[in-house]
Design a protein around this motif. Structure first.
Motif, PDB file in Angstrom:
ATOM      1  N   GLY A   1      -3.045  -0.542  -8.336  1.00  0.00           N
ATOM      2  CA  GLY A   1      -4.590   0.231  -8.339  1.00  0.00           C
ATOM      3  C   GLY A   1      -4.285   1.448  -7.544  1.00  0.00           C
ATOM      4  O   GLY A   1      -3.443   1.667  -6.930  1.00  0.00           O
TER       5      GLY A   1
ATOM      6  N   ALA B   1      -5.398  -5.028  -0.531  1.00  0.00           N
ATOM      7  CA  ALA B   1      -4.293  -5.378  -0.854  1.00  0.00           C
ATOM      8  C   ALA B   1      -3.900  -6.941  -0.103  1.00  0.00           C
ATOM      9  O   ALA B   1      -2.902  -7.597  -0.735  1.00  0.00           O
ATOM     10  CB  ALA B   1      -3.137  -4.600  -0.162  1.00  0.00           C
TER      11      ALA B   1
ATOM     12  N   VAL C   1       0.959  -1.219  -0.026  1.00  0.00           N
ATOM     13  CA  VAL C   1       0.150   0.040   0.070  1.00  0.00           C
ATOM     14  C   VAL C   1       0.917   1.261   0.156  1.00  0.00           C
ATOM     15  O   VAL C   1       1.785   1.437   0.750  1.00  0.00           O
ATOM     16  CB  VAL C   1      -0.951   0.100   1.419  1.00  0.00           C
TER      17      VAL C   1
ATOM     18  N   SER D   1      -7.823   0.164   1.580  1.00  0.00           N
ATOM     19  CA  SER D   1      -6.574  -0.137   0.803  1.00  0.00           C
ATOM     20  C   SER D   1      -5.901  -1.447   1.169  1.00  0.00           C
ATOM     21  O   SER D   1      -5.545  -1.990   0.562  1.00  0.00           O
ATOM     22  CB  SER D   1      -5.782   1.162   0.510  1.00  0.00           C
TER      23      SER D   1
ATOM     24  N   LEU E   1     -11.685   1.072  -6.135  1.00  0.00           N
ATOM     25  CA  LEU E   1     -10.645   0.739  -6.547  1.00  0.00           C
ATOM     26  C   LEU E   1     -10.485   0.780  -8.093  1.00  0.00           C
ATOM     27  O   LEU E   1     -11.446   0.036  -8.694  1.00  0.00           O
ATOM     28  CB  LEU E   1     -10.145  -0.914  -6.102  1.00  0.00           C
TER      29      LEU E   1
ATOM     30  N   THR F   1      -2.907   5.059  -2.260  1.00  0.00           N
ATOM     31  CA  THR F   1      -4.102   5.962  -1.758  1.00  0.00           C
ATOM     32  C   THR F   1      -3.719   7.309  -1.070  1.00  0.00           C
ATOM     33  O   THR F   1      -2.476   7.142  -1.106  1.00  0.00           O
ATOM     34  CB  THR F   1      -5.031   4.902  -1.096  1.00  0.00           C
TER      35      THR F   1
ATOM     36  N   TYR G   1      -6.977   3.363  -4.860  1.00  0.00           N
ATOM     37  CA  TYR G   1      -8.196   3.236  -4.108  1.00  0.00           C
ATOM     38  C   TYR G   1      -8.433   4.791  -3.614  1.00  0.00           C
ATOM     39  O   TYR G   1      -7.785   5.498  -2.794  1.00  0.00           O
ATOM     40  CB  TYR G   1      -8.212   2.266  -3.092  1.00  0.00           C
TER      41      TYR G   1
ATOM     42  N   ILE H   1      -5.903  -8.991  -6.405  1.00  0.00           N
ATOM     43  CA  ILE H   1      -5.573  -8.134  -7.159  1.00  0.00           C
ATOM     44  C   ILE H   1      -4.116  -8.175  -7.571  1.00  0.00           C
ATOM     45  O   ILE H   1      -3.355  -8.539  -6.775  1.00  0.00           O
ATOM     46  CB  ILE H   1      -5.708  -6.568  -6.651  1.00  0.00           C
TER      47      ILE H   1
ATOM     48  N   PRO I   1      -0.616  -7.225  -5.458  1.00  0.00           N
ATOM     49  CA  PRO I   1      -1.271  -5.666  -5.511  1.00  0.00           C
ATOM     50  C   PRO I   1      -0.242  -4.681  -5.030  1.00  0.00           C
ATOM     51  O   PRO I   1       0.452  -4.804  -4.139  1.00  0.00           O
ATOM     52  CB  PRO I   1      -2.449  -5.838  -4.448  1.00  0.00           C
TER      53      PRO I   1
ATOM     54  N   ILE J   1      -1.353  -1.006  -4.042  1.00  0.00           N
ATOM     55  CA  ILE J   1      -2.644  -0.173  -4.018  1.00  0.00           C
ATOM     56  C   ILE J   1      -2.149   1.289  -3.564  1.00  0.00           C
ATOM     57  O   ILE J   1      -1.403   1.403  -2.342  1.00  0.00           O
ATOM     58  CB  ILE J   1      -3.623  -0.651  -2.997  1.00  0.00           C
TER      59      ILE J   1
END
Length: 345
Positions: free
Chosen positions: A154, A140, A87, A136, A161, A116, A156, A150, A112, A114
């Motif tokens: 991405g 993840a 993340v 998030s 997302l 954010t 979010y 995922i 993933p 992610i």
């Protein structure tokens, strides 16, 4: 589908989400992310193992560039085998640019990443930071049959997302700050996480992660407008250091029809400077040759950006220019989908 038991790395690069407001002066300052769980105790309910890492000098997203892209990609690459997902906390202003660049820098991604952030600091009463961060982390860590749901980069924000390289920031004040005008959301967050399985990236065979750190930033982004004159246009496109040009055209890809405009573009292409055509419209796509105004440029080799965002187009050009491809090969690859950044017909 499980939402617990993952090992995740939370990376703070800077931005509003990592700020707290000082009681006395009301000014914002970054807080120590080693104390994250004490600031947001709800994260413990997710039952994940979460490690945190912060840039040595957190940076405003407006100042992000090649140095920061490489630093962030290197962090993920170095820790890739030790975590189930990542993340990234990032300022919202240029989040779509950074996330798009990362999607190209990290090839064969099967976990993933992610991105954010938030519109309000994490300590504010009405902050959107907690929901964005908690969801998030949950996304993840989302697994199905022991594998991440995922497997791509991405973004979010505000209950959705998105595929990161399909996003653009559309609002500076509302919590719903991002949109993906030409591709559906991957997950909708409500009472439950609703996954759009038809939209998420599929990985048939897990391959070794490849890091591409060689990027080029000598790119001109030119938004066309009625009344653009020859002197201004030529002074911009003839800057000696320019390696690539992105033109934001009208509607479905329409340009000026003046001979000086077409000839100026032709000269740059003949000098092996790729020129990409994307639309200024928030939705839809470029269709080269649909109207006479774009037909002439199609014939001289202008590349169609189809339905790519400005952010993804810049990121893709940064990634591809160092490959030193022939103009024909560059055009063929640029018009194809590498990371799901463009719709394939």
């Amino acid at each position: 589908m499980t939402t617990s038991g993952s090992k995740l790395l939370l990376i703070y690069t800077g931005g509003t989400i990592g700020m707290i407001r000082e009681k006395d002066q009301g000014s914002l300052k970054a807080f120590n992310f080693d104390e994250l769980l004490s600031k947001i105790p709800e994260i413990k309910l997710l039952d994940h193992k979460i490690d945190t890492l912060s840039f040595d000098q957190p940076i405003d997203s407006s100042d992000f560039g090649l140095i920061q892209y490489r630093e962030l990609a290197q962090i993920i690459y170095d820790h890739y085998s030790n975590y189930d997902g990542f993340v990234v906390l990032h300022g919202s202003d240029t989040m779509s640019y950074t996330a798009s660049v990362l999607s190209f820098m990290l090839e064969n991604l099967s976990k993933p990443i992610i991105f954010t952030g938030s519109q309000l600091p994490i300590g504010d009463l009405r902050t959107d930071a907690k929901e964005n961060l908690i969801s998030s982390i949950q996304i993840a860590g989302l697994k199905q049959n022991g594998r991440p749901v995922i497997k791509e980069v991405g973004l979010y924000f505000e209950y959705k997302l998105y595929r990161a390289n399909r996003t653009t920031k559309v609002n500076a004040e509302h919590f719903e700050a991002f949109d993906s005008p030409n591709y559906p959301s991957l997950i909708q967050s409500g009472v439950n996480l609703k996954v759009n399985y038809s939209a998420v990236k599929r990985v048939r065979k897990i391959k070794e992660l490849v890091l591409h750190k060689d990027l080029e930033d000598q790119i001109l982004l030119l938004k066309l407008f009625p009344g653009l004159n020859q002197k201004v246009f030529e002074s911009l496109i003839n800057i000696p250091c320019i390696k690539g040009i992105v033109l934001e055209s009208f509607g479905s890809g329409n340009f000026k029809t003046d001979d000086w405009f077409v000839e100026g573009i032709r000269r740059k292409i003949n000098q092996s400077v790729p020129v990409v055509n994307i639309t200024q419209c928030s939705g839809g796509q470029v269709t080269m040759g649909k109207y006479y105004t774009s037909e002439r440029l199609q014939k001289i080799g202008v590349i169609s950006g189809s339905d790519m965002t400005t952010e993804a187009t810049i990121a893709k050009m940064m990634f591809m220019l160092p490959k030193r491809l022939s103009m024909k090969v560059f055009k063929t690859i640029f018009e194809a989908s590498l990371r799901g950044e463009v719709s394939e017909s």
